[in-house]
Write a protein that holds these residues in place. Sequence first.
Motif, PDB file in Angstrom:
ATOM      1  N   ALA A 127      -5.919   8.054   0.759  1.00 55.91           N
ATOM      2  CA  ALA A 127      -6.058   7.674   2.163  1.00 55.91           C
ATOM      3  C   ALA A 127      -4.875   8.156   3.006  1.00 55.91           C
ATOM      4  O   ALA A 127      -5.041   8.473   4.187  1.00 55.91           O
ATOM      5  N   GLN A 128      -3.687   8.222   2.402  1.00 56.29           N
ATOM      6  CA  GLN A 128      -2.492   8.625   3.142  1.00 56.29           C
ATOM      7  C   GLN A 128      -2.174  10.113   2.993  1.00 56.29           C
ATOM      8  O   GLN A 128      -1.138  10.585   3.463  1.00 56.29           O
TER       9      GLN A 128
ATOM     10  N   GLN B  11      -4.955   4.547  -2.273  1.00 56.73           N
ATOM     11  CA  GLN B  11      -3.978   4.564  -1.183  1.00 56.73           C
ATOM     12  C   GLN B  11      -3.371   5.950  -0.989  1.00 56.73           C
ATOM     13  O   GLN B  11      -3.167   6.402   0.137  1.00 56.73           O
ATOM     14  N   SER B  12      -3.057   6.630  -2.093  1.00 54.48           N
ATOM     15  CA  SER B  12      -2.483   7.974  -1.961  1.00 54.48           C
ATOM     16  C   SER B  12      -3.485   8.930  -1.330  1.00 54.48           C
ATOM     17  O   SER B  12      -3.125   9.789  -0.512  1.00 54.48           O
TER      18      SER B  12
ATOM     19  N   ALA C 114      -6.283   1.281  -7.476  1.00 50.87           N
ATOM     20  CA  ALA C 114      -5.994   0.931  -6.085  1.00 50.87           C
ATOM     21  C   ALA C 114      -4.900   1.835  -5.525  1.00 50.87           C
ATOM     22  O   ALA C 114      -4.947   2.231  -4.354  1.00 50.87           O
ATOM     23  N   ALA C 115      -3.924   2.163  -6.359  1.00 49.11           N
ATOM     24  CA  ALA C 115      -2.830   3.040  -5.922  1.00 49.11           C
ATOM     25  C   ALA C 115      -3.352   4.433  -5.583  1.00 49.11           C
ATOM     26  O   ALA C 115      -2.943   5.040  -4.586  1.00 49.11           O
TER      27      ALA C 115
ATOM     28  N   TYR D 180       2.198   1.704  -3.523  1.00 53.65           N
ATOM     29  CA  TYR D 180       1.118   2.227  -4.361  1.00 53.65           C
ATOM     30  C   TYR D 180       0.918   3.724  -4.131  1.00 53.65           C
ATOM     31  O   TYR D 180       0.810   4.507  -5.080  1.00 53.65           O
ATOM     32  N   ALA D 181       0.843   4.106  -2.873  1.00 55.44           N
ATOM     33  CA  ALA D 181       0.527   5.498  -2.520  1.00 55.44           C
ATOM     34  C   ALA D 181       1.552   6.474  -3.069  1.00 55.44           C
ATOM     35  O   ALA D 181       1.234   7.638  -3.332  1.00 55.44           O
TER      36      ALA D 181
ATOM     37  N   PRO E 224       0.815  -1.232   0.000  1.00 53.31           N
ATOM     38  CA  PRO E 224       0.000   0.000   0.000  1.00 53.31           C
ATOM     39  C   PRO E 224       0.841   1.272   0.000  1.00 53.31           C
ATOM     40  O   PRO E 224       0.489   2.254  -0.664  1.00 53.31           O
ATOM     41  N   ASN E 225       1.961   1.271   0.733  1.00 51.78           N
ATOM     42  CA  ASN E 225       2.829   2.447   0.737  1.00 51.78           C
ATOM     43  C   ASN E 225       3.512   2.656  -0.602  1.00 51.78           C
ATOM     44  O   ASN E 225       3.737   3.797  -1.029  1.00 51.78           O
TER      45      ASN E 225
END
Length: 461
Positions: free
Chosen positions: A249-250, A246-247, A242-243, A204-205, A201-202
């Motif tokens: 969300a972060q 994640q970005s 999906a990436a 991707y973000a 996930p990191n």
Amino acid sequence: MKLILKLILLLFIPGFLLFQGCTKTETLDPGDPLGLGGDKVTATQIDKWILDTLTTPYNMEVKYRFDEFETALDRTLTPPKEEQVIPILRVLKDVFMTPFLTEGGNTFLKTHVPKQIVLVGSPSYNSNGTITLGEAEGGKKIILYTVNNFNASNSANVKQVVRTMQHEFAHILNQKVTWPVAFNLITNIDYTADWTNQTLPNAYARGFISQYARSAYGEDWAEMVATMLAEGKAGFDAIVNAADAQSTAQGLPSATAKLRQKEALVVAYYKEVWNIDLYALQQRVSDAREATAPTAFVPLYTVFGDGKQYSSMNIYRNQQTSTAFATLYDRTADTLKSKPSNYVLDSLIITKPFADTVLLRVRFLSSNGASVFNGNFRFKVTSAANGSMTFGPVIIQPARGTLESNANVIKDGVKPLTDFFTQSVLALDYNGGRPNTNLVTQTGILKVVGNETNYILGLVK
């Protein structure tokens, strides 16, 4: 070694024995040491297949018998099982080489295809807890590990092998013409040697297609190429989406923007340097992969309905559909248009809000197109285990406590259409019987059971 050991012992034996040792007649034939060119093997059917399929047409050497000097000497490795050799090589030819042959041409493939493939049965374990699946050396050699775990009928196995080959082949091409420098600048601050301790996930973000892509510019490039070609358009787009999630969300800048920049540079490089349309190549690889090992899927009717993967089937007149249904659609449109209000039939939407209910939403416009209306027609349905549905009489109002007015206005005009549902047994399926893995949006088909030439096509979303 035996000869050297014998001479050393003789130096310490008394004269008589030494004399006897010197005069004794002995024939020695140690042969050539294994691995130094003296191996004598009889050609097998595997060797003949390799010769006819790869060596003669493409000047490729395949080594599958154990040769410690072809791999790292500090690794414990095992050779591949013989029964695994042809299946994995056939996948390499059909899913890796043939698409490049079609898109890049015979000269490209013969010039740049790896000249040596080395097959290793076991994984190559690394000290950091990871395993190496493949290696490219010197712009001409690729080593493939984990051959003994390969299953040619397993889509995940085939995809992994194709991904490994595409990754290593990207390195081979980069050794001849490097990737554009602009690629390095897109996510420059987020590369790390400590990539094994970073989460997906990191990665991707921050605009990376995988964790390993964070390890170096060249690995990032090769991972982009490998993912685009192994996953296909739909799979790659799903990762990009999906990436971006994640970005968001972060609280980081859009990952989609970064990945699309990288994608554009990859596509431009293959076109400008190698004259290959990467999107066309992507499609051919996906088609070949599906033909070799079709992706497992569940029937459409099991994932269609409220809260499921697909919640609606959208039907437009300009879609290709059966002649029978096109005639019915046009007749309904003509009937609506002939009414005093001159309504224009725009499209149809089919949903399944409840397990026992199907909703047909008729979208229609005012005569000048300025106003949009929806008429909702509900049917009680009885579903069979094979996905076929029998529709009960149309319900306009009350509908689960909600009054419906637009449907009453047009019910006479759309009667031919509602009769089609109540007088037929329909089965829901993917068009072609299975989802198209190259597309994010799938095409569904409602077929009249017993009359396969009468069907409705629509986009399922």
